[in-house]
Scaffold this active site. Structure first.
Site, PDB file in Angstrom:
ATOM      1  N   THR A   1      -9.544   5.832  11.083  1.00  0.00           N
ATOM      2  CA  THR A   1      -9.138   4.805  12.046  1.00  0.00           C
ATOM      3  C   THR A   1      -9.923   4.863  13.348  1.00  0.00           C
ATOM      4  OG1 THR A   1      -7.318   6.296  12.666  1.00  0.00           O
ATOM      5  CG2 THR A   1      -6.811   4.501  11.145  1.00  0.00           C
ATOM      6  N   GLY A   2     -10.792   5.835  13.520  1.00  0.00           N
ATOM      7  CA  GLY A   2     -11.685   5.843  14.674  1.00  0.00           C
ATOM      8  C   GLY A   2     -11.336   6.831  15.753  1.00  0.00           C
ATOM      9  N   LYS A   3     -10.655   7.908  15.415  1.00  0.00           N
ATOM     10  CA  LYS A   3     -10.281   8.905  16.433  1.00  0.00           C
ATOM     11  C   LYS A   3     -11.522   9.595  16.987  1.00  0.00           C
ATOM     12  CE  LYS A   3      -7.616  11.058  13.516  1.00  0.00           C
ATOM     13  NZ  LYS A   3      -7.748  10.108  12.382  1.00  0.00           N
TER      14      LYS A   3
ATOM     15  N   ASP B   1       0.767   2.245 -13.901  1.00  0.00           N
ATOM     16  CA  ASP B   1       1.850   1.338 -13.509  1.00  0.00           C
ATOM     17  C   ASP B   1       3.177   2.080 -13.433  1.00  0.00           C
ATOM     18  OD1 ASP B   1      -0.022  -0.708 -13.555  1.00  0.00           O
ATOM     19  OD2 ASP B   1       0.348  -1.134 -15.675  1.00  0.00           O
TER      20      ASP B   1
ATOM     21  N   GLU C   1      -3.187  -7.021 -19.338  1.00  0.00           N
ATOM     22  CA  GLU C   1      -3.532  -7.631 -18.048  1.00  0.00           C
ATOM     23  C   GLU C   1      -2.996  -9.050 -17.961  1.00  0.00           C
ATOM     24  OE1 GLU C   1      -4.631  -5.857 -15.751  1.00  0.00           O
ATOM     25  OE2 GLU C   1      -5.101  -4.122 -16.983  1.00  0.00           O
TER      26      GLU C   1
END
Length: 639
Positions: free
Chosen positions: A238-240, A532, A458
């Site tokens: 997050t950019g610390k 799943d 799917e």
């Protein structure tokens, strides 16, 4: 003139110590010692030979007892010509002062008694004189001096290699010194606040600290005090660290940066010593900033888990750090920045005001913040005109700044692999799919039967999720193997701060759609739904045990935000309540599974058509989904 200057400079150079001279001296010393020992290597004889052959024949000149252990026998010079002593003249150098024979005496008392008995019939002038001497042999002396010399040579070489004679910064003598990297005000960092996007609130608080260091009078005249410490907390990526580097680029003060793991070494007391040295250097250059990255390496909570350890080096380092942050000593002008993504395990004494006064929480970026981050990382990328940055921001919920940077780089690599001049929107979509799902494995061979099962699996996800109200919009369905999965259904996740119970149940039902389709179509199930089922089970337990969304159990939660329950061996609830939680979870999952099967039975023709289309072209996009399944009423796809 140049040559003369060179000669004069070379002649003035100080002659350094060359260890090869020491090696040569030791080699010569060993050779001389071995030669001397060979010269002095007298023949050993027994007492009987000495008495009958030499002493009784009056051939002995004198006897010297050395160190109360060995008797050196000297033969009279006029008797050395006798045939029985010819071996001495041929094999030994005839050097005066060197004994001819040696005899191990055992003990002095026994030797003296034997000599007295052997000479009792001798005349007075025939008696042999016995002398006593204490000597230190050069060989014995070298036997304990030589290992010491070798040890000194080893340490000298070690010091020379580790840091210029043991006094440089890399020397082992400096293992107690701080290893922080110093960024001076003269060295401008390349990262500034302009390069940090999506962290506007955090930048405002950090910029306030930088502004205080530049203009302290603006704050101190109002009685304000700058925070002693700032803790940057947030998920990875997050950019610390980027924010701290921007502080180093903006602040015109010395900036010390290091990692929390650099404090702890194998030597006892090194961590605490490095903390003291770090703050000492910072105080000398005040005002200054100290940045400790990953502070949880030394800041873990002190508790019962460490009670059995007699000497915990990490805990000693933490105690010293607490003392330096807020002890009797003053840290005027020293601000401490730290970063961690595990604030829940930090010691409470470290987080209290007075040490880390301000906590800045960096969360995953929102859509607007992701758009700003994309703009920063797209600057060095040669992008095409079709690149839609807002759409990329919409398609990357949950991405951190590091993920977005990686996505831009992957897109550029994909475009370069295709020998394209620009990076297009398609390349960014492929990069997103690769980051989320993994690399496409088109060469992976699967049997036609397995491929048919994957297609219906799917298609079951797609059909069930399409007709549920609270499931994100479906973007495309693929049965191309990617990473560990054999197929995938791609959704456009919406950003929610809270999740309601219907949203939980619809997501569980959609996740069970693949397994339900296998049972509806083939009347059997496979192991393909492992991922799943794992997600469904975790969501169901979160609903019942954490969020209090179960009607029978009521509004109870066993979520532990402090992390203290992780140290407990047992669960925070009784066995009876644990049994009820298990029953409610099983009932919830089973009911949603039956609901998914009912939807597939209702829309069986659409399921068959979609599965056949997947088998034909492997990828089905949004247009084909709308053609087969109809228009979604709650479609939130961006236009």
């Amino acid at each position: 003139m140049d040559q003369e200057n060179k000669k004069s400079k070379s002649s003035k150079r100080p002659i350094g110590f060359n260890p090869f001279w020491l090696y040569a001296f030791l080699l010569i010393l060993i050779l001389v010692t071995s030669l001397f020992s060979s010269l002095n290597n007298t023949a050993d004889i027994s007492w009987l030979t000495f008495k009958t052959t030499m002493l009784d024949a009056h051939d002995v000149k004198k006897v010297v007892v050395v160190n109360k252990q060995t008797a050196e026998i000297y033969i009279r010079t006029d008797r050395l010509s006798d045939s029985k002593y010819q071996s001495i003249n041929t094999s030994k150098f005839n050097i005066s002062g060197i004994p001819n024979y040696s005899l191990e005496i055992g003990s002095i008392e026994s030797f003296e008694n034997k000599m007295e008995q052997a000479q009792k019939d001798f005349k007075e002038d025939e008696l042999v004189e016995v002398f006593y001497e204490n000597r230190t042999s050069l060989i014995n002396l070298l036997s304990w001096i030589f290992p010491i010399i070798l040890l000194l040579i080893f340490w000298m070489l070690l010091f020379r290699r580790s840091g210029k004679g043991g006094l440089g910064p890399g020397s082992i003598l400096n293992f107690g010194k701080s290893t922080a990297k110093l960024t001076n005000r003269d060295v401008k960092s390349k990262v500034t606040f302009k390069d940090v996007a999506g962290l506007e609130e955090a930048k405002i608080e950090i910029m306030e600290i930088v502004d205080f260091l530049k203009n302290p009078d603006t704050y101190t005249k109002l009685g304000a005090k700058i925070p002693k410490g700032v803790m940057l907390v947030g998920p990875p990526g997050t950019g610390k660290t980027l924010l701290a580097r921007a502080v180093a680029g903006e602040a015109q003060v010395p900036f010390f940066s290091l990692s929390g793991s650099e404090f702890v070494e194998m030597f006892v007391g090194v961590g605490a010593s490095r903390v003291r040295d770090l703050f000492k250097q910072a105080k000398e250059k005040a005002p200054s900033i100290i940045f400790i990255d990953e502070i949880d390496a030394i800041g873990r909570a002190r508790g019962k888990a460490n009670a059995l350890q007699s000497n915990d080096e990490r805990e000693n380092t933490l105690n010293q750090l607490l003392t330096e942050l807020d002890g009797f000593g003053t840290n005027t002008g020293v601000i401490v920045l730290s970063a961690t993504n595990r604030a829940d395990i930090l010691d409470k004494a470290l987080l209290r005001p007075g040490r880390f006064d301000r906590h800045i929480y960096l969360e995953l970026p929102t859509k607007q913040e992701r758009e700003a981050i994309f703009q920063v990382h797209l600057k060095p990328v040669t992008k095409g005109s079709d690149v839609d940055v807002p759409l990329l921001a919409s398609l990357t919920p949950g991405f951190s700044g590091a993920d977005i940077a990686n996505m831009c780089n992957e897109a550029a690599l994909i475009a370069a692999r295709k020998i394209k001049k620009e990076v297009g929107q398609e390349d960014f979509m492929e990069a997103r799919d690769r980051i989320v799902g993994g690399l496409e494995r088109k060469g992976k061979l699967i049997s036609p039967k397995e491929k048919r099962i994957v297609a219906y699996h799917e298609a079951g996800h797609a059909v069930v999720s399409w007709y549920l109200e609270n499931v994100e919009s479906l973007v495309k369905v693929s049965i191309i193997p990617r990473g560990k999965s054999l197929g995938a259904a791609w959704y456009l996740p919406e950003e929610h701060q809270i999740i309601t119970k219907p949203q939980f149940t619809d997501r569980i039902c959609a996740a069970l759609g693949g397994r339900a389709a296998e049972e509806v179509v083939f009347n059997e199930i496979s192991s393909g739904a492992l991922d799943d089922l794992e997600k469904v089970t975790k969501q169901a337990y979160s609903m019942v045990a954490y969020y209090g969304l179960d009607e029978d159990l009521g509004p109870v939660s066993f979520y532990d935000s402090t992390g203290e329950n992780e140290r407990l061996l047992g669960k925070p609830y009784s066995e009876y309540l644990g049994k009820r939680i298990d029953e409610e979870v099983i009932e919830l999952i089973t009911s949603e599974y039956e609901r998914a099967k009912a939807l597939l039975e209702k829309y069986r023709p659409q399921l068959e058509e979609l599965a056949q289309l997947l088998l034909k072209q492997e990828i089905v996009d949004e247009k084909d989904l709308e053609r087969i399944l109809g228009k979604r009423l709650n479609d939130t796809m961006p236009v």
